[in-house]
Write a protein that holds these residues in place. Structure first.
Motif, PDB file in Angstrom:
ATOM      1  N   THR A  39      21.335  60.726  89.659  1.00 43.54           N
ATOM      2  CA  THR A  39      20.829  61.121  88.346  1.00 43.54           C
ATOM      3  C   THR A  39      20.405  62.581  88.458  1.00 43.54           C
ATOM      4  OG1 THR A  39      18.512  60.647  88.859  1.00 43.54           O
ATOM      5  CG2 THR A  39      19.848  58.790  88.037  1.00 43.54           C
ATOM      6  N   TYR A  40      19.787  63.120  87.424  1.00 48.00           N
ATOM      7  CA  TYR A  40      19.309  64.508  87.477  1.00 48.00           C
ATOM      8  C   TYR A  40      18.425  64.730  88.707  1.00 48.00           C
ATOM      9  CZ  TYR A  40      14.597  63.114  86.437  1.00 48.00           C
ATOM     10  OH  TYR A  40      13.355  62.550  86.568  1.00 48.00           O
ATOM     11  N   ALA A  41      17.755  63.664  89.193  1.00 47.62           N
ATOM     12  CA  ALA A  41      16.785  63.811  90.292  1.00 47.62           C
ATOM     13  C   ALA A  41      17.428  63.679  91.669  1.00 47.62           C
ATOM     14  CB  ALA A  41      15.676  62.773  90.147  1.00 47.62           C
ATOM     15  N   HIS A  89       9.468  59.904  86.772  1.00 48.73           N
ATOM     16  CA  HIS A  89       8.578  60.888  86.138  1.00 48.73           C
ATOM     17  C   HIS A  89       7.901  60.334  84.870  1.00 48.73           C
ATOM     18  CE1 HIS A  89       6.699  64.599  85.360  1.00 48.73           C
ATOM     19  NE2 HIS A  89       7.501  65.010  84.410  1.00 48.73           N
ATOM     20  N   VAL A  90       6.571  60.315  84.892  1.00 51.50           N
ATOM     21  CA  VAL A  90       5.787  59.706  83.811  1.00 51.50           C
ATOM     22  C   VAL A  90       6.156  60.290  82.441  1.00 51.50           C
ATOM     23  CG1 VAL A  90       3.454  59.392  82.892  1.00 51.50           C
ATOM     24  CG2 VAL A  90       3.858  59.154  85.354  1.00 51.50           C
ATOM     25  N   ASP A  91       6.273  61.617  82.347  1.00 49.61           N
ATOM     26  CA  ASP A  91       6.566  62.225  81.032  1.00 49.61           C
ATOM     27  C   ASP A  91       7.907  61.743  80.488  1.00 49.61           C
ATOM     28  OD1 ASP A  91       4.202  63.737  80.833  1.00 49.61           O
ATOM     29  OD2 ASP A  91       5.029  65.255  82.170  1.00 49.61           O
ATOM     30  N   PHE A 194      11.458  67.765  92.882  1.00 49.00           N
ATOM     31  CA  PHE A 194      12.094  68.247  91.651  1.00 49.00           C
ATOM     32  C   PHE A 194      11.063  68.946  90.757  1.00 49.00           C
ATOM     33  CE2 PHE A 194      14.129  68.042  87.516  1.00 49.00           C
ATOM     34  CZ  PHE A 194      15.421  68.413  87.837  1.00 49.00           C
ATOM     35  N   PRO A 195      11.397  70.137  90.248  1.00 50.68           N
ATOM     36  CA  PRO A 195      10.385  70.963  89.570  1.00 50.68           C
ATOM     37  C   PRO A 195       9.970  70.513  88.173  1.00 50.68           C
ATOM     38  CG  PRO A 195      12.488  72.070  89.674  1.00 50.68           C
ATOM     39  CD  PRO A 195      12.663  70.826  90.454  1.00 50.68           C
ATOM     40  N   GLU A 196      10.088  69.228  87.886  1.00 55.29           N
ATOM     41  CA  GLU A 196       9.457  68.676  86.678  1.00 55.29           C
ATOM     42  C   GLU A 196       8.035  68.214  87.023  1.00 55.29           C
ATOM     43  OE1 GLU A 196      11.746  65.185  85.630  1.00 55.29           O
ATOM     44  OE2 GLU A 196      11.378  64.256  87.583  1.00 55.29           O
ATOM     45  N   LYS A 197       7.746  68.013  88.315  1.00 52.02           N
ATOM     46  CA  LYS A 197       6.437  67.528  88.750  1.00 52.02           C
ATOM     47  C   LYS A 197       5.505  68.723  88.944  1.00 52.02           C
ATOM     48  CE  LYS A 197       7.992  63.204  89.138  1.00 52.02           C
ATOM     49  NZ  LYS A 197       8.821  62.684  90.174  1.00 52.02           N
ATOM     50  N   LEU A 198       4.194  68.466  88.856  1.00 51.99           N
ATOM     51  CA  LEU A 198       3.231  69.562  88.731  1.00 51.99           C
ATOM     52  C   LEU A 198       3.389  70.674  89.783  1.00 51.99           C
ATOM     53  CD1 LEU A 198       0.728  70.686  87.226  1.00 51.99           C
ATOM     54  CD2 LEU A 198      -0.664  69.538  88.951  1.00 51.99           C
ATOM     55  N   ILE A 199       3.400  70.310  91.065  1.00 53.95           N
ATOM     56  CA  ILE A 199       3.362  71.364  92.100  1.00 53.95           C
ATOM     57  C   ILE A 199       4.631  72.236  92.092  1.00 53.95           C
ATOM     58  CG2 ILE A 199       3.305  71.753  94.617  1.00 53.95           C
ATOM     59  CD1 ILE A 199       1.089  69.645  94.777  1.00 53.95           C
ATOM     60  N   PRO A 200       5.833  71.637  92.177  1.00 52.17           N
ATOM     61  CA  PRO A 200       7.013  72.517  92.162  1.00 52.17           C
ATOM     62  C   PRO A 200       7.213  73.218  90.825  1.00 52.17           C
ATOM     63  CG  PRO A 200       7.658  70.200  92.201  1.00 52.17           C
ATOM     64  CD  PRO A 200       6.189  70.227  92.427  1.00 52.17           C
ATOM     65  N   LEU A 201       6.774  72.580  89.725  1.00 54.95           N
ATOM     66  CA  LEU A 201       6.889  73.238  88.422  1.00 54.95           C
ATOM     67  C   LEU A 201       6.048  74.519  88.411  1.00 54.95           C
ATOM     68  CD1 LEU A 201       7.057  71.637  84.974  1.00 54.95           C
ATOM     69  CD2 LEU A 201       5.265  73.290  85.318  1.00 54.95           C
ATOM     70  N   TYR A 344      15.546  69.748  79.086  1.00 59.69           N
ATOM     71  CA  TYR A 344      14.345  68.919  79.285  1.00 59.69           C
ATOM     72  C   TYR A 344      13.095  69.773  79.083  1.00 59.69           C
ATOM     73  CZ  TYR A 344      10.472  66.826  81.781  1.00 59.69           C
ATOM     74  OH  TYR A 344       9.218  66.368  82.107  1.00 59.69           O
ATOM     75  N   TYR A 345      13.097  70.961  79.676  1.00 60.35           N
ATOM     76  CA  TYR A 345      11.921  71.824  79.645  1.00 60.35           C
ATOM     77  C   TYR A 345      11.588  72.226  78.205  1.00 60.35           C
ATOM     78  CZ  TYR A 345       8.459  74.992  81.520  1.00 60.35           C
ATOM     79  OH  TYR A 345       7.265  75.586  81.824  1.00 60.35           O
TER      80      TYR A 345
END
Ligand code: NAD
Ligand code: TYD
Length: 352
Positions: A39-41, A89-91, A194-201, A344-345
């Motif tokens: 998937t995207y992840a 990812h929760v969001d 994956f940079p959707e999560k807080l730290i890598p984002l 997504y962003y």
């Protein structure tokens, strides 16, 4: 001489790729088959360094595809499954819950049914190890910790789907004696996240001088664990944990989101040679996440006392290692943030 053939699901994702690499390298006598839908992840770049190892095979496919699972079990004598594949990812689960129910619940049930069918009651030396999350326990106030006895109280479609899969895994143990193990871990961080999560984002946005979106007042608390420590815990539980048991994994490392984001800014200013306080100016408070869990905190005493696992890395050091990895792997970061991620962003952040 191959001692075990192990099916790892979701091995191209964040935790799955660290786990796959660790097992492929540490146990040349195990054959590792990585089943991932990409998937995207999922990203095969995460596993470039082990893709040609003799004891590693990648299979692209969906854990909900029962025909494929049957084929894989026909072709291989799996003695173990380590099940990491999930929508995570929760969001995204708030925007599209059905995808989460499909993979996390139906996918897990499909794997369980296939293992039950092919193992056919011969459970000696077999294990179905389900990787889960502390989010199944719900949300804590300012005090207390999640133990293995804490009542499940999931509040997001993601955590509800994971809680549901945990229950189904346990049901297969109680009803059919399927030899299962479960672990529930706190928030992971590290390379290949994956940079959707807080730290890598935030790392990505600091690098690109983009706003750092902090939900609500930034007072929510997460208990962060370096991904390689999680993998060592999985290795320990896989080899030494008791069948039928659940183990909580966490590092006693609680940070409010805003303090964490400020620490990231501080370290990145230093590493990028920016003026002190410069990246902090990017912090932007945005609309809170719906149903945002206030606090997660894990009590991992059982894992420490029974199996001797403790985390190895202090947070500031782990964070520094993580930032260094992203700074040396900008190609990886640019690659995963192009294409679909952009859409997504836009959807996720420009409405806030
Ligand atoms: P991730 O989103 O980075 O990776 C998930 C992987 O699963 C991807 O490679 C994806 O392609 C694959 N996948 C998704 N749906 C699939 C399907 N239907 N069939 C086959 N493959 C599929 O997730 P992660 O952060 O590495 O999490 C791995 C596991 O650990 C999940 O079960 C998650 O619930 C759990 N977990 C994560 C954290 C965390 O902080 N990231 C903490 C505790 C537990
Ligand atoms: P996340 O990395 O999505 O993990 P989880 O929701 O599984 O804990 O989020 C960690 C915390 O950071 C969580 O409290 C939500 C918050 N957060 C933000 O404030 N801004 C963001 O852009 C994201 C993605 C998360």
């Amino acid at each position: 001489m191959i001692e075990h053939t192990i099916l790892i699901t979701g091995g191209a994702g964040f935790i799955g790729s660290h786990l796959t690499r660790f097992f492929v390298k540490k146990y040349p006598q195990y054959k590792i088959i990585n089943l991932d839908k990409l998937t995207y992840a999922g990203n095969l770049e995460n596993l470039r360094d082990v893709e040609n190892e003799a004891n590693y095979v990648f299979v692209k496919g969906d854990i909900c595809d029962v025909n494929l699972l049957n084929e894989l079990f026909e072709r291989n004598k799996f003695s173990a499954i380590i099940h990491c594949a999930a929508e995570s990812h929760v969001d995204r689960s708030i925007a599209d819950p059905l995808a989460f129910l499909q993979t996390n619940i139906i996918g897990t049930a499909s794997l369980l049914l296939t293992a039950k069918k092919y193992w056919n009651m011969d459970y000696s030396d077999k294990v179905f190890y389900h990787i889960s999350t502390d989010e199944v326990y719900g949300s804590l106030n300012d005090t207390g910790f999640f133990t293995e006895e804490t009542r499940y109280d999931p509040r997001s479609p993601y955590s509800a789907s994971k809680a549901s899969s945990d229950h189904i895994v346990r049901a297969f143990y109680h009803t059919y004696n399927l030899p299962i193990k479960i672990s529930n871990c706190s928030n992971n961080y590290g390379p290949f996240h994956f940079p959707e999560k807080l730290i890598p984002l935030c790392i990505h946005n600091i690098l690109n001088n983009k706003p750092l979106p902090v939900y609500g007042k930034g007072e929510n608390v997460r208990d962060w664990l370096f991904v390689e420590d999680h993998v060592r815990a999985i290795d320990t539980i896989f080899h030494k944990g008791k069948v039928g048991e659940t183990y909580n994994i966490g590092g006693h490392n609680e940070w409010t989101n805003i303090t964490l984001v400020k620490e990231l800014c501080r370290q990145m200013d230093e590493k990028l040679g920016r003026e002190k306080g410069e990246s902090k100016k990017l912090i932007t408070y945005v609309k809170d996440r719906a149903g945002h869990d206030l606090r997660y905190a894990i009590d991992a005493t059982k894992l420490k006392n029974e199996l001797g696992w403790v985390p190895s890395l202090q947070f500031e050091e782990g964070l520094s290692k993580t930032i260094d990895w992203y700074l040396s792997n900008e190609l990886w970061l640019n690659d995963v943030t192009s294409g679909q991620y952009k859409n997504y962003y836009e959807e996720q952040y420009h409405k806030r």
